[in-house]
Write a protein that holds these residues in place. Structure first.
Motif, PDB file in Angstrom:
ATOM      1  N   PHE A   1       3.974  -9.379   1.029  1.00  0.00           N
ATOM      2  CA  PHE A   1       4.491  -9.043   2.356  1.00  0.00           C
ATOM      3  C   PHE A   1       3.414  -9.148   3.430  1.00  0.00           C
ATOM      4  O   PHE A   1       2.214  -9.069   3.136  1.00  0.00           O
ATOM      5  N   ALA A   2       3.860  -9.317   4.670  1.00  0.00           N
ATOM      6  CA  ALA A   2       2.942  -9.338   5.805  1.00  0.00           C
ATOM      7  C   ALA A   2       2.217  -7.996   5.869  1.00  0.00           C
ATOM      8  O   ALA A   2       2.814  -6.950   5.592  1.00  0.00           O
ATOM      9  N   GLN A   3       0.942  -8.030   6.236  1.00  0.00           N
ATOM     10  CA  GLN A   3       0.144  -6.805   6.245  1.00  0.00           C
ATOM     11  C   GLN A   3       0.688  -5.743   7.205  1.00  0.00           C
ATOM     12  O   GLN A   3       0.597  -4.552   6.924  1.00  0.00           O
ATOM     13  N   GLU A   4       1.291  -6.195   8.314  1.00  0.00           N
ATOM     14  CA  GLU A   4       1.834  -5.199   9.260  1.00  0.00           C
ATOM     15  C   GLU A   4       2.966  -4.404   8.600  1.00  0.00           C
ATOM     16  O   GLU A   4       3.100  -3.204   8.803  1.00  0.00           O
ATOM     17  N   LEU A   5       3.764  -5.120   7.805  1.00  0.00           N
ATOM     18  CA  LEU A   5       4.882  -4.468   7.119  1.00  0.00           C
ATOM     19  C   LEU A   5       4.345  -3.443   6.116  1.00  0.00           C
ATOM     20  O   LEU A   5       4.842  -2.321   6.021  1.00  0.00           O
ATOM     21  N   VAL A   6       3.297  -3.821   5.375  1.00  0.00           N
ATOM     22  CA  VAL A   6       2.708  -2.916   4.394  1.00  0.00           C
ATOM     23  C   VAL A   6       2.127  -1.691   5.096  1.00  0.00           C
ATOM     24  O   VAL A   6       2.332  -0.556   4.672  1.00  0.00           O
ATOM     25  N   ARG A   7       1.425  -1.924   6.211  1.00  0.00           N
ATOM     26  CA  ARG A   7       0.869  -0.793   6.962  1.00  0.00           C
ATOM     27  C   ARG A   7       1.990   0.108   7.470  1.00  0.00           C
ATOM     28  O   ARG A   7       1.848   1.330   7.484  1.00  0.00           O
ATOM     29  N   GLY A   8       3.100  -0.503   7.855  1.00  0.00           N
ATOM     30  CA  GLY A   8       4.245   0.269   8.336  1.00  0.00           C
ATOM     31  C   GLY A   8       4.746   1.252   7.298  1.00  0.00           C
ATOM     32  O   GLY A   8       5.052   2.400   7.620  1.00  0.00           O
ATOM     33  N   VAL A   9       4.828   0.829   6.024  1.00  0.00           N
ATOM     34  CA  VAL A   9       5.347   1.740   4.997  1.00  0.00           C
ATOM     35  C   VAL A   9       4.249   2.646   4.431  1.00  0.00           C
ATOM     36  O   VAL A   9       4.521   3.488   3.586  1.00  0.00           O
ATOM     37  N   VAL A  10       3.007   2.496   4.906  1.00  0.00           N
ATOM     38  CA  VAL A  10       1.971   3.472   4.533  1.00  0.00           C
ATOM     39  C   VAL A  10       1.902   4.550   5.598  1.00  0.00           C
ATOM     40  O   VAL A  10       1.967   5.745   5.311  1.00  0.00           O
ATOM     41  N   TYR A  11       1.803   4.118   6.875  1.00  0.00           N
ATOM     42  CA  TYR A  11       1.496   5.072   7.937  1.00  0.00           C
ATOM     43  C   TYR A  11       2.709   5.533   8.732  1.00  0.00           C
ATOM     44  O   TYR A  11       2.712   6.628   9.273  1.00  0.00           O
ATOM     45  N   VAL A  12       3.754   4.714   8.862  1.00  0.00           N
ATOM     46  CA  VAL A  12       4.890   5.104   9.710  1.00  0.00           C
ATOM     47  C   VAL A  12       5.974   5.781   8.854  1.00  0.00           C
ATOM     48  O   VAL A  12       6.214   6.975   8.985  1.00  0.00           O
ATOM     49  N   VAL A  13       6.635   5.026   7.984  1.00  0.00           N
ATOM     50  CA  VAL A  13       7.572   5.612   7.023  1.00  0.00           C
ATOM     51  C   VAL A  13       6.848   5.537   5.669  1.00  0.00           C
ATOM     52  O   VAL A  13       6.728   4.465   5.111  1.00  0.00           O
ATOM     53  N   PRO A  14       6.340   6.662   5.155  1.00  0.00           N
ATOM     54  CA  PRO A  14       5.364   6.587   4.058  1.00  0.00           C
ATOM     55  C   PRO A  14       5.975   6.240   2.701  1.00  0.00           C
ATOM     56  O   PRO A  14       5.695   6.887   1.696  1.00  0.00           O
ATOM     57  N   LEU A  15       6.795   5.178   2.672  1.00  0.00           N
ATOM     58  CA  LEU A  15       7.437   4.800   1.410  1.00  0.00           C
ATOM     59  C   LEU A  15       6.434   4.271   0.385  1.00  0.00           C
ATOM     60  O   LEU A  15       6.695   4.308  -0.816  1.00  0.00           O
ATOM     61  N   ALA A  16       5.287   3.790   0.854  1.00  0.00           N
ATOM     62  CA  ALA A  16       4.294   3.236  -0.075  1.00  0.00           C
ATOM     63  C   ALA A  16       3.855   4.282  -1.096  1.00  0.00           C
ATOM     64  O   ALA A  16       3.402   3.937  -2.186  1.00  0.00           O
ATOM     65  N   PHE A  17       4.006   5.583  -0.732  1.00  0.00           N
ATOM     66  CA  PHE A  17       3.591   6.643  -1.651  1.00  0.00           C
ATOM     67  C   PHE A  17       4.616   6.878  -2.757  1.00  0.00           C
ATOM     68  O   PHE A  17       4.350   7.609  -3.697  1.00  0.00           O
ATOM     69  N   VAL A  18       5.811   6.284  -2.603  1.00  0.00           N
ATOM     70  CA  VAL A  18       6.820   6.418  -3.655  1.00  0.00           C
ATOM     71  C   VAL A  18       6.294   5.827  -4.952  1.00  0.00           C
ATOM     72  O   VAL A  18       6.310   6.459  -5.997  1.00  0.00           O
ATOM     73  N   ASN A  19       5.831   4.566  -4.877  1.00  0.00           N
ATOM     74  CA  ASN A  19       5.269   3.971  -6.094  1.00  0.00           C
ATOM     75  C   ASN A  19       4.098   3.033  -5.867  1.00  0.00           C
ATOM     76  O   ASN A  19       3.201   2.979  -6.695  1.00  0.00           O
TER      77      ASN A  19
END
Lengths: 267, 258
Positions: free
Chosen positions: B189-207
């Motif tokens: 994925f584009a890095q902005e999208l990845v940053r979005g799910v880390v810092y904005v909607v923290p879905l990256a912490f799901v898995n």
């Protein structure tokens, strides 16, 4: 004829009322379009020309799919739950008393709905997709027109499928099981998850012959100019048209059988 | 209790329930068939092997399934606000959230959990990971915290329905969309999208963050390594935010009076 035109206009206006829902839908389609685009990029990076599509074709395919989800009812036709509910509660008896044909009535209303969804939920996600990614655009107005014809035929096939699904409620009363199976078929065999020409071997051949192929795969291929020449295009339209006729006929037969049954049982 | 009522009502038609459970399993399984088809054509996706992608898919699928099982009914709340039938719930002496969550409680959604676990076990069999006690503990933590984070997003989305009843679909793009997103490696994925799910909607912490640690891969988007263990904290914060929004929603609720 005038009556059915009014019904179609009503279907258009009815869905145009839910502006927030449309905006929410556009947002969702756009997000899913983005996610799918990146997975397709990863896939086509590894295997360029997979399924005869270039990267640009594959990305166009993603956004055509998002644009057509509601127009061609890939995940549900948008009317069948209401119709099933009317059959379950018995309200359908009132509808059958009216001096209009049930199938044509719902068809007209659905035509209006499709037209609205094309404008409301089709155009914006596709435009956003075209801004973010470089994807294949039709070479001229003729191609756009051919695409729109294929979309219209696809939406008719979709209506015929979902109407037939709804008719099953006359016998099963609870349409949930059939609805889920139909949903499953539509999701997988329309090519919404992955283009049907990427499906391997016999599965691919089967998928391309089933009616669901007319809802997304055929319109997308028309858009991408995969049908060279007028005859091939006519063949594609004929494929959609035949399925539309067959399924429409089946829906009509089911309706006739159900109506007799309703009369016997008194509704 | 409300959930129990719906379970009893479903169990009145056992064969129908069995059928919907199986179809629910199949519907979600088709998602995974797509990944299988993809790997029929390629060896790796974004530098990740099939087993690794299956691990990502299985972890998010299980978490999302658990959240959907408990909180999935919140989606239909917009309709209840619109037609005024939410009032019935407000009169009952039980927390509104529990009642709405249990509304039309569909046990068939268990099919989704089963499918997630099935793929996860498959992935664990195929995976070649040097397991340490920390990594073993990280796995259940990831599933539970992931479910809580997804659940909090669902509650947050439902809170918005008090004001905009028609917007239920926006939540889907974060829940269903997030689930799809997290099933693929972050490298594609584009890095902005990845940053979005880390810092904005923290879905990256799901898995993503804990799973990448388990797989022995670097965290995406320049996130520090310890973030792999931050999921419980993120889950607590998400719940706090969702709880606040929910209470604000109830306070602003005006019945339609119809």
């Amino acid at each position: 004829m005038r009556l059915y035109a009014t019904v179609a206009a009503g279907g258009f206006r009815r869905h145009a009322t839910y502006r927030v829902a449309t905006a929410a839908g556009v947002f969702t389609n756009t997000v899913f379009g983005l996610i799918l685009s990146y997975t397709y990029i990863a896939l086509w990076d590894e295997r360029p020309q997979l399924g005869g599509y270039s990267m640009d074709d594959a990305l166009a395919y993603v956004w055509i799919g998002q644009a057509l989800i509601t127009v061609c009812g890939l995940m549900g036709g948008g009317f069948e739950e209401e119709l099933i509910e009317r059959i379950r509660t018995g309200d359908i008896a009132v509808d059958l008393y009216r001096p209009v044909d049930l199938q044509t009535w719902w068809f007209s209303a659905n035509l209006g709905r499709s037209a609205y969804q094309l404008l409301g939920r089709g155009v914006v996600p596709m435009a956003v997709g075209a801004l973010v990614f470089d994807f294949t655009l039709p070479s001229g107005p003729g191609r756009w027109l051919a695409f729109l014809v294929a979309v219209a035929l696809g939406s008719i096939v979709s209506f015929a499928i979902w109407y037939l699904v709804a008719m099953s409620a006359f016998w099963l009363l609870d349409g949930q099981g059939v609805l889920q199976v139909a949903w499953l078929g539509g999701l997988f065999f329309s090519g919404m998850l992955l283009p049907l020409n990427v499906f391997p071997g016999a599965l691919g051949e089967l998928a391309r012959m089933l009616p669901w192929a007319s809802m997304l795969q055929v319109p997308a291929d028309v858009y991408l100019g995969k049908y060279a020449g007028g005859w091939e295009l006519a063949g594609a339209y004929a494929f959609q048209g035949c399925w539309a006729l067959v399924l429409f006929g089946a829906g009509r037969a089911a309706q006739a059988a159900a109506t007799r049954k309703v009369v016997v049982q008194g509704g | 209790m409300v959930a129990g009522m719906w379970i009893r009502s479903t169990m009145a038609y056992r064969s129908s329930f069995a059928l919907t459970l199986v179809t629910s399993f199949c519907v979600t399984f088709f998602d995974f068939v797509v990944i299988l088809l993809m790997f029929g054509q390629v060896k790796g996706l974004g530098g990740f092997s099939f087993a690794e992608v299956a691990f990502l898919y299985g972890t998010t699928g299980t978490s999302f399934g658990l959240a959907d099982l408990t909180m999935g009914s919140l989606q239909r709340m917009g309709k209840r606000v619109r037609d005024g039938s939410l009032d019935t719930f407000l009169m009952r002496p039980a927390p509104l959230l529990a009642q709405v969550a249990a509304d039309k409680f569909a046990l068939r959604r268990f099919g989704r959990v089963a499918q997630g676990l099935f793929v996860l076990v498959w992935a664990l069999v195929l995976l070649d990971v040097a397991w340490t006690p920390v990594k073993v503990l990280l796995l259940p933590m990831m599933l539970v915290c992931g479910a809580v984070i997804f659940g909090a997003v669902m509650v947050l989305g439902a809170s918005a329905l008090f004001w905009v009843q028609d917007a239920a679909e926006v939540t889907s793009s974060f829940t269903y969309g997030g689930n799809t997103l997290l099933g693929y490696p972050p490298t594609i994925f584009a890095q902005e999208l990845v940053r979005g799910v880390v810092y904005v909607v923290p879905l990256a912490f799901v898995n993503w963050l804990p799973a990448l640690y388990v797989l022995g891969r670097p965290a995406p988007a320049g996130v520090p390594g310890w973030a792999a263990f931050a999921s419980p904290l993120v889950a607590v914060v998400c719940c706090a935010v969702a709880g606040t929004a929910w209470r604000a929603g109830i306070r602003s609720y005006r019945s339609t009076g119809s």
